[in-house]
Design a protein around this motif. Structure first.
Motif, short mmCIF file in Angstrom:
data_model
loop_
_atom_site.label_atom_id
_atom_site.label_comp_id
_atom_site.label_asym_id
_atom_site.label_seq_id
_atom_site.Cartn_x
_atom_site.Cartn_y
_atom_site.Cartn_z
N UNK A 22 24.74 83.56 45.51
CA UNK A 22 25.12 84.98 45.50
C UNK A 22 24.72 85.50 46.87
N UNK A 23 25.66 85.66 47.77
CA UNK A 23 25.32 86.00 49.14
C UNK A 23 24.49 84.87 49.72
N UNK A 24 23.26 85.23 50.17
CA UNK A 24 22.41 84.19 50.77
C UNK A 24 21.52 83.52 49.72
N UNK A 25 21.48 84.10 48.51
CA UNK A 25 20.63 83.51 47.46
C UNK A 25 21.27 82.27 46.88
N UNK A 54 25.23 79.53 35.39
CA UNK A 54 25.92 78.24 35.28
C UNK A 54 27.07 78.34 34.28
N UNK A 55 26.79 78.98 33.13
CA UNK A 55 27.82 79.11 32.11
C UNK A 55 29.05 79.80 32.68
N UNK A 56 28.80 80.83 33.48
CA UNK A 56 29.92 81.58 34.06
C UNK A 56 30.63 80.82 35.17
N UNK A 57 30.04 79.71 35.61
CA UNK A 57 30.77 78.85 36.55
C UNK A 57 31.89 78.11 35.82
N UNK A 58 31.69 77.88 34.52
CA UNK A 58 32.60 77.00 33.81
C UNK A 58 33.94 77.67 33.50
N UNK A 59 33.97 79.01 33.46
CA UNK A 59 35.28 79.67 33.34
C UNK A 59 35.55 80.57 34.53
N UNK A 60 34.78 80.35 35.58
CA UNK A 60 34.95 81.06 36.86
C UNK A 60 34.85 82.57 36.69
N UNK A 61 33.96 83.02 35.79
CA UNK A 61 33.73 84.46 35.69
C UNK A 61 32.91 84.94 36.88
N UNK A 62 32.25 84.00 37.59
CA UNK A 62 31.51 84.41 38.78
C UNK A 62 32.43 84.85 39.91
N UNK A 63 33.71 84.55 39.77
CA UNK A 63 34.66 84.96 40.81
C UNK A 63 34.64 86.47 41.02
N UNK A 64 34.26 87.22 39.96
CA UNK A 64 34.29 88.68 40.06
C UNK A 64 33.12 89.23 40.84
N UNK A 65 32.07 88.40 41.02
CA UNK A 65 30.90 88.90 41.73
C UNK A 65 31.13 88.72 43.22
N UNK A 227 16.54 74.57 32.36
CA UNK A 227 16.71 75.11 33.72
C UNK A 227 15.43 75.81 34.15
N UNK A 228 15.14 75.69 35.44
CA UNK A 228 14.01 76.44 35.99
C UNK A 228 14.34 76.78 37.44
N UNK A 229 14.31 78.06 37.79
CA UNK A 229 14.56 78.51 39.16
C UNK A 229 15.82 77.88 39.76
N UNK A 230 16.87 77.84 38.97
CA UNK A 230 18.14 77.37 39.50
C UNK A 230 18.29 75.86 39.53
N UNK A 231 17.25 75.17 39.09
CA UNK A 231 17.35 73.70 39.06
C UNK A 231 17.43 73.20 37.64
N UNK A 232 18.12 72.09 37.48
CA UNK A 232 18.14 71.43 36.18
C UNK A 232 16.92 70.51 36.15
N UNK A 233 15.93 70.91 35.36
CA UNK A 233 14.69 70.12 35.34
C UNK A 233 14.90 68.86 34.51
N UNK A 234 15.50 69.06 33.35
CA UNK A 234 15.67 67.90 32.48
C UNK A 234 16.87 68.09 31.58
N UNK A 235 17.57 67.02 31.33
CA UNK A 235 18.74 67.07 30.46
C UNK A 235 18.74 65.81 29.61
#
Lengths: 259, 308
Positions: A22-25, A54-65, A227-235
């Protein structure tokens, strides 16, 4: 689309080196994992860990941000949904979504469910009637509303509204169903009905669900991602994550030591 | 001592304490005074207009075709005035409302944030323009243009007045409708997009219907402004008390008739009372528009199922 057998063997949702900014984040960091077909995958983690993003990546709802940018690949049925030339509208028909707060449209129950099919040009009354009925049945709401399909969807109780939203999402016959904390605004009884429903839904859809409630993840999911701080810790499989977590941070989180 | 002071302080702020009572009484008396004033206005309007019925009949007043109030005996047929008022209201709404709603959709849904923050204040500023400026515009700009363009006897006519009134509606209706559209929850738009709707489909099928009550009341304000507008009518409508046959016929609505003639007529004459009666008719027209829109709104809510 014709599916060969090898297609069906592939995981339905494959995430490869996914970064989200999100921008530089940098909100998501190099995610890599697969969600098999016909499973429920739960995403857990403290607030702000990136699971909803992440969920919103899967239907590209992040496109609106504005300022949102994705690197890496997300493959749904083998197709990269971030490749250039991908039809986002068609993608969202294949990947349905249920939101945190029940958000039925200010229309009748019938029109709420018929909204998606109507968008795709279904006009035939009988086809629509049939879709509305089967979707409401699929969302375990038919028996409660079959006599009042023309009353406002907003007049239902919170739990019924959320099931209406599920019916609305499955009316377009998606392959993947995204659920963003679908029970966080509901009472325990409505919650358990929705959980029961999710277990039924996975026979028809691959379900990706974000939840704050770890018991819920344990009850309904086949796979769990922490998830923790944007990382997938374990799956891993839900039973493994909840009984023998590999990562110390996962163990701390699920035993309630933080988060 | 300190404790006692603390206690008396809390009782003075207590629920139902003197502060509460004073506030309640103030609110009650202010609203009573307002209602009384409104009542008096209505009373005088009725009282001053009824004597006209001694000179002529109600059906002659409402449906008579001749308005020659200065003759002896005066001809007090107001049908052309009523028809003019209704025609101008209708025509200006037909011009102004669609434009307002398109502008509202643009500012609320389509324009980038920076453009919106530029257009919105501009629009509101336009709303502060005194109506005489619009009337002046009609006389010196629109009228000569219309006259030359369509080869008319006069440019001061129904089309001119309606276009100006339509323009006057845009700032009010546009900015109120914009707010109604912006108040539609983000969640509803998200739900629509997530189902594969385009932006236009979302606006048309979800946002506009959800904002309908707000857009309707905004439109109503615009329509009432058109019905009640006097200065523009006086300056740009032409002022002929005939039923308009075409868009380019001069008209004489109720409002400008009252404004133009009230100063010229002896107090207590039949003409004087007839003008009050014209005011009463105006009041009834706006009341009717109000009731109608309330009914449409209620019906819209029932079928659309909105309870926003």
């Amino acid at each position: 689309m014709d599916k060969t057998e090898s297609d069906l063997d592939l995981p339905q949702v494959r995430t490869q080196n996914l970064d989200l900014y999100y921008g530089a984040d940098r909100v998501l960091r190099s995610l890599n994992f697969d969600i098999p077909r016909g499973c429920v995958a739960a995403f857990i983690g403290p607030s702000g860990c990136g699971k909803s993003s992440y969920l919103r990546c899967l239907n590209r709802m992040n496109d609106f941000i504005s300022g949102a940018r994705v690197e890496g690949r997300v493959l749904i049925d083998g197709e990269d949904i971030y490749a250039s030339g991908v039809d986002v509208i068609a993608l969202r028909r294949r990947v349905g979504m249920v939101f945190q707060k029940p958000n039925p449209f200010p229309m009748s129950i019938y029109e709420n469910v018929a909204y998606g099919p109507r968008l795709f040009g279904v006009k035939d009354r009988e086809t629509l009637d049939e879709t509305v009925r089967s979707s409401l049945e699929g969302a375990a709401l038919w028996n409660e509303v079959k006599d009042k399909l023309n009353t406002p969807g907003t007049g239902l109780s919170g739990g019924q509204q959320q099931r209406l939203c599920i019916a609305r999402a499955i009316a377009t016959e998606p392959e993947v169903l995204l659920m963003d904390e679908p029970t966080s605004a509901l009472d325990p009884l409505s919650t358990s009905r929705i959980e029961e429903l999710i277990r039924d839904l996975k026979s028809r859809f691959t379900v990706a669900i974000v939840t704050h409630n770890m018991q819920q993840a344990a009850r309904i999911s086949d796979y769990t991602a922490f998830f923790l701080l944007g990382e997938l810790v374990e799956y891993g499989t839900t039973s493994q994550i909840f009984t023998v977590p590999v990562d110390k941070r996962t163990e701390d989180y699920i035993t309630g030591r933080f988060g | 001592m300190g404790l006692r002071m603390g206690k008396s302080e809390t009782t003075s702020h207590h629920f139902g304490g003197w502060g509460d009572k004073a506030a309640a009484r103030t609110a009650f008396s202010v609203s009573t005074i307002c209602i009384l004033i409104m009542g008096f206005i209505l009373y005088f309007l009725v009282k001053e207009s009824l004597p006209v019925l001694k000179a002529t009949t109600l059906s002659e007043l409402l449906f008579g075709m001749d308005w020659y109030p200065q003759e002896t005996p005066p001809a007090l047929g107001m049908f052309p005035l009523i028809a003019s008022s209704l025609a101008v209201t209708f025509l200006s709404s037909a011009i102004g409302l669609p434009v307002s709603i398109v502008i509202a959709v643009f500012t609320a849904e389509i324009a980038p944030r920076r453009l919106r923050s530029l257009v919105k204040p501009l629009l509101e500023l336009l709303g502060f323009l005194p109506s005489i400026v619009f009337g002046f515009l009609g006389m010196v700009v629109v009228a000569p243009w219309l006259q030359a363009r369509f080869n008319l006897l006069t440019g001061l006519n129904m089309a001119n007045a309606s276009a100006l009134l339509g323009m006057m509606m845009v700032p009010i209706v546009g900015s109120l409708a914009d707010e109604a559209l912006c108040a539609v929850p983000r969640e509803l738009r998200d739900a629509s997009y997530a189902l594969g709707a385009t932006r236009w489909e979302t606006i048309r099928r979800v946002v506009l219907p959800s904002a309908l009550p707000g857009v309707l009341s905004a439109s109503l304000l615009g329509v009432m402004r058109a019905t009640g507008e006097t200065m523009v009518m006086l300056m740009a409508a032409g002022g002929a008390a005939v039923i308009p046959q075409s868009l380019f016929d001069p008209v004489r609505p109720l409002t400008s008739t009252i404004a133009a003639e009230m100063g010229e007529t002896p107090v207590g004459s039949e003409h004087y009372h007839a003008l009050f009666f014209a005011g009463l008719i105006l009041l009834l027209i706006t009341l009717a528009i109000n009731l109608l829109s309330a009914k449409i709104e209620a019906k819209g809510l029932k079928t659309k199922g909105g309870n926003l």
